[in-house]
Design an enzyme around this catalytic site. Structure first.
Site, PDB file in Angstrom:
ATOM      1  N   LYS A   1      -5.006  92.743  45.783  1.00  0.00           N
ATOM      2  CA  LYS A   1      -4.247  93.551  44.815  1.00  0.00           C
ATOM      3  C   LYS A   1      -3.848  94.572  45.691  1.00  0.00           C
ATOM      4  O   LYS A   1      -2.659  95.070  45.418  1.00  0.00           O
ATOM      5  CB  LYS A   1      -5.431  94.177  44.127  1.00  0.00           C
ATOM      6  CG  LYS A   1      -6.103  93.333  43.017  1.00  0.00           C
ATOM      7  CD  LYS A   1      -6.890  94.004  42.015  1.00  0.00           C
ATOM      8  CE  LYS A   1      -8.132  94.744  43.018  1.00  0.00           C
ATOM      9  NZ  LYS A   1      -9.059  93.574  43.369  1.00  0.00           N
TER      10      LYS A   1
ATOM     11  N   ARG B   1     -10.799  99.003  34.906  1.00  0.00           N
ATOM     12  CA  ARG B   1     -11.701  97.748  35.507  1.00  0.00           C
ATOM     13  C   ARG B   1     -12.476  97.648  34.181  1.00  0.00           C
ATOM     14  O   ARG B   1     -13.272  96.983  34.358  1.00  0.00           O
ATOM     15  CB  ARG B   1     -12.466  98.509  36.639  1.00  0.00           C
ATOM     16  CG  ARG B   1     -11.981  97.952  37.731  1.00  0.00           C
ATOM     17  CD  ARG B   1     -12.782  98.506  38.860  1.00  0.00           C
ATOM     18  NE  ARG B   1     -12.907  97.821  40.201  1.00  0.00           N
ATOM     19  CZ  ARG B   1     -12.490  97.954  41.251  1.00  0.00           C
ATOM     20  NH1 ARG B   1     -11.067  98.808  41.249  1.00  0.00           N
ATOM     21  NH2 ARG B   1     -12.325  97.332  42.430  1.00  0.00           N
TER      22      ARG B   1
ATOM     23  N   ARG C   1     -11.088  91.289  56.803  1.00  0.00           N
ATOM     24  CA  ARG C   1     -10.288  92.344  56.442  1.00  0.00           C
ATOM     25  C   ARG C   1     -10.481  93.817  57.280  1.00  0.00           C
ATOM     26  O   ARG C   1     -11.676  94.011  57.406  1.00  0.00           O
ATOM     27  CB  ARG C   1      -9.892  92.479  55.087  1.00  0.00           C
ATOM     28  CG  ARG C   1     -11.002  93.220  54.277  1.00  0.00           C
ATOM     29  CD  ARG C   1     -10.208  92.928  52.702  1.00  0.00           C
ATOM     30  NE  ARG C   1     -11.108  93.676  51.827  1.00  0.00           N
ATOM     31  CZ  ARG C   1     -10.984  93.850  50.527  1.00  0.00           C
ATOM     32  NH1 ARG C   1      -9.818  93.507  50.102  1.00  0.00           N
ATOM     33  NH2 ARG C   1     -11.715  94.626  49.950  1.00  0.00           N
TER      34      ARG C   1
ATOM     35  N   ARG D   1     -14.189  98.620  55.454  1.00  0.00           N
ATOM     36  CA  ARG D   1     -14.860  99.405  54.124  1.00  0.00           C
ATOM     37  C   ARG D   1     -16.271  99.190  54.076  1.00  0.00           C
ATOM     38  O   ARG D   1     -16.749  98.095  54.360  1.00  0.00           O
ATOM     39  CB  ARG D   1     -13.927  98.595  53.036  1.00  0.00           C
ATOM     40  CG  ARG D   1     -12.588  98.955  52.838  1.00  0.00           C
ATOM     41  CD  ARG D   1     -12.190  98.202  51.652  1.00  0.00           C
ATOM     42  NE  ARG D   1     -13.118  98.203  50.427  1.00  0.00           N
ATOM     43  CZ  ARG D   1     -12.520  97.935  49.300  1.00  0.00           C
ATOM     44  NH1 ARG D   1     -11.125  97.820  49.086  1.00  0.00           N
ATOM     45  NH2 ARG D   1     -13.034  97.678  48.134  1.00  0.00           N
TER      46      ARG D   1
ATOM     47  N   ARG E   1     -19.730  93.399  43.518  1.00  0.00           N
ATOM     48  CA  ARG E   1     -18.482  93.533  43.129  1.00  0.00           C
ATOM     49  C   ARG E   1     -17.955  92.362  42.239  1.00  0.00           C
ATOM     50  O   ARG E   1     -17.086  92.500  41.091  1.00  0.00           O
ATOM     51  CB  ARG E   1     -17.481  93.948  44.177  1.00  0.00           C
ATOM     52  CG  ARG E   1     -17.950  95.276  44.599  1.00  0.00           C
ATOM     53  CD  ARG E   1     -17.285  95.541  46.246  1.00  0.00           C
ATOM     54  NE  ARG E   1     -16.070  95.444  46.334  1.00  0.00           N
ATOM     55  CZ  ARG E   1     -15.493  95.192  47.460  1.00  0.00           C
ATOM     56  NH1 ARG E   1     -16.235  94.854  48.788  1.00  0.00           N
ATOM     57  NH2 ARG E   1     -14.364  94.897  47.538  1.00  0.00           N
TER      58      ARG E   1
HETATM   59  P1  AMP Z   1     -11.458  98.837  45.172  1.00  0.00           P
HETATM   60  O1  AMP Z   1     -10.510  99.543  46.588  1.00  0.00           O
HETATM   61  O2  AMP Z   1     -10.244  98.522  44.222  1.00  0.00           O
HETATM   62  O3  AMP Z   1     -11.941  97.529  45.541  1.00  0.00           O
HETATM   63  O4  AMP Z   1     -12.457  99.686  44.702  1.00  0.00           O
HETATM   64  C1  AMP Z   1     -13.612 100.121  45.575  1.00  0.00           C
HETATM   65  C2  AMP Z   1     -14.684 100.311  44.804  1.00  0.00           C
HETATM   66  O5  AMP Z   1     -14.298 102.097  44.203  1.00  0.00           O
HETATM   67  C3  AMP Z   1     -15.150  99.941  43.600  1.00  0.00           C
HETATM   68  O6  AMP Z   1     -16.219  98.797  44.013  1.00  0.00           O
HETATM   69  C4  AMP Z   1     -15.717 100.990  42.773  1.00  0.00           C
HETATM   70  O7  AMP Z   1     -17.119 101.599  43.115  1.00  0.00           O
HETATM   71  C5  AMP Z   1     -14.835 102.030  43.135  1.00  0.00           C
HETATM   72  N1  AMP Z   1     -13.622 102.027  41.929  1.00  0.00           N
HETATM   73  C6  AMP Z   1     -12.568 101.811  42.177  1.00  0.00           C
HETATM   74  N2  AMP Z   1     -11.765 101.783  41.153  1.00  0.00           N
HETATM   75  C7  AMP Z   1     -12.563 101.956  40.193  1.00  0.00           C
HETATM   76  C8  AMP Z   1     -12.416 101.954  38.737  1.00  0.00           C
HETATM   77  N3  AMP Z   1     -11.349 101.852  37.907  1.00  0.00           N
HETATM   78  N4  AMP Z   1     -13.746 102.160  37.935  1.00  0.00           N
HETATM   79  C9  AMP Z   1     -14.885 102.386  38.559  1.00  0.00           C
HETATM   80  N5  AMP Z   1     -14.862 102.269  39.886  1.00  0.00           N
HETATM   81  C10 AMP Z   1     -13.960 101.972  40.519  1.00  0.00           C
END
Ligand code: AMP
Length: 215
Positions: free
Chosen positions: A8, A83, A122, A156, A167
């Site tokens: 993404k 989400r 990554r 990360r 996740r």
């Molecule tokens: P990502 O970088 O999109 O994989 O997001 C990493 C983490 O940030 C997720 O596992 C959540 O802990 C938090 N996070 C990011 N976007 C959201 C969202 N829309 N709703 C809730 N938590 C989020």
């Protein structure tokens, strides 16, 4: 939309460059808040590291604040938001209030078994955030960022086996149920994310450009 490791962020950056739009990654915004030590950062640090979802209230508030900025007036690419069903409803309300709407929802499909290997390799540039992968997408010059020339990279805190399992479960349980919702609105474009990065980019562009946005 897509499970963790689907690509993404990588594809959202490419679409942002191709269509001259800003990429709004809620994951990046939350990581930045953690790094900057803001109030929100303190609240979300442990949740984010565990792979759990941050509360809808916090995420909706940061998106609402961000899309009010002038660089979002002509549109934007959301990456990692919405989400949950509740976030999708909040987004619809926010957009309706601005006379805006969602034109395309891109779903990047990847088999669960592939995701673990993708996530394990990554890393990103500490300076500009450009995304790399040890196997699939190395910098052209070893240890030098292609985009900004930076020489420090990071991984990360939630890219470990435990958090990835959390996740992935949350994606299937909380986020994937949004797909039929967008399908019913005729905005869903499902893409095969198992292909090479450039091919996925090409597929997304052709899905977007070949589809009239619904008014
Ligand atoms: P990502 O970088 O999109 O994989 O997001 C990493 C983490 O940030 C997720 O596992 C959540 O802990 C938090 N996070 C990011 N976007 C959201 C969202 N829309 N709703 C809730 N938590 C989020």
């Amino acid at each position: 939309m897509g499970p963790p490791g689907a690509g993404k962020g990588t594809q959202a950056k490419r679409m942002a460059a191709a269509y001259d739009l800003v990429q709004l990654s809620t994951g990046d915004m939350l990581r930045n808040a953690v790094e900057d030590g803001t109030d929100v950062g303190h609240q979300v640090k442990a949740v984010q590291a565990s792979g759990e979802l941050v509360s809808d209230d916090i995420v909706v508030a940061i998106v609402a604040e961000r899309i009010a900025e002038s660089d979002c007036a002509k549109g934007f690419i959301l990456d990692g938001f919405p989400r949950t069903v509740s976030q999708a409803n909040s987004l619809d309300k926010m957009l309706a209030g601005k006379g805006m709407k969602i034109d395309h929802v891109v779903e990047i499909r990847v088999d669960d078994e592939k995701l673990i290997a993708r996530i394990a390799g990554r890393f990103s540039c500490s300076d500009c955030g450009a995304a790399y992968h040890e196997q699939f997408n190395r910098p052209k010059v070893e240890n030098v960022c292609d985009i900004c020339g930076g020489v420090t990279f990071n991984r990360r805190s939630d890219d470990n086996a435990e958090a990835v399992a959390v996740r992935l479960n949350l994606y299937h349980g909380q986020t994937a149920p949004l797909l039929p919702y967008y399908e019913a609105q005729h905005t869903l474009r499902s893409i095969d994310g198992m292909a090479a990065i450039d091919q996925v980019t090409a597929q997304i562009k052709s899905a977007i450009e070949g589809t009239e946005a619904i008014d």
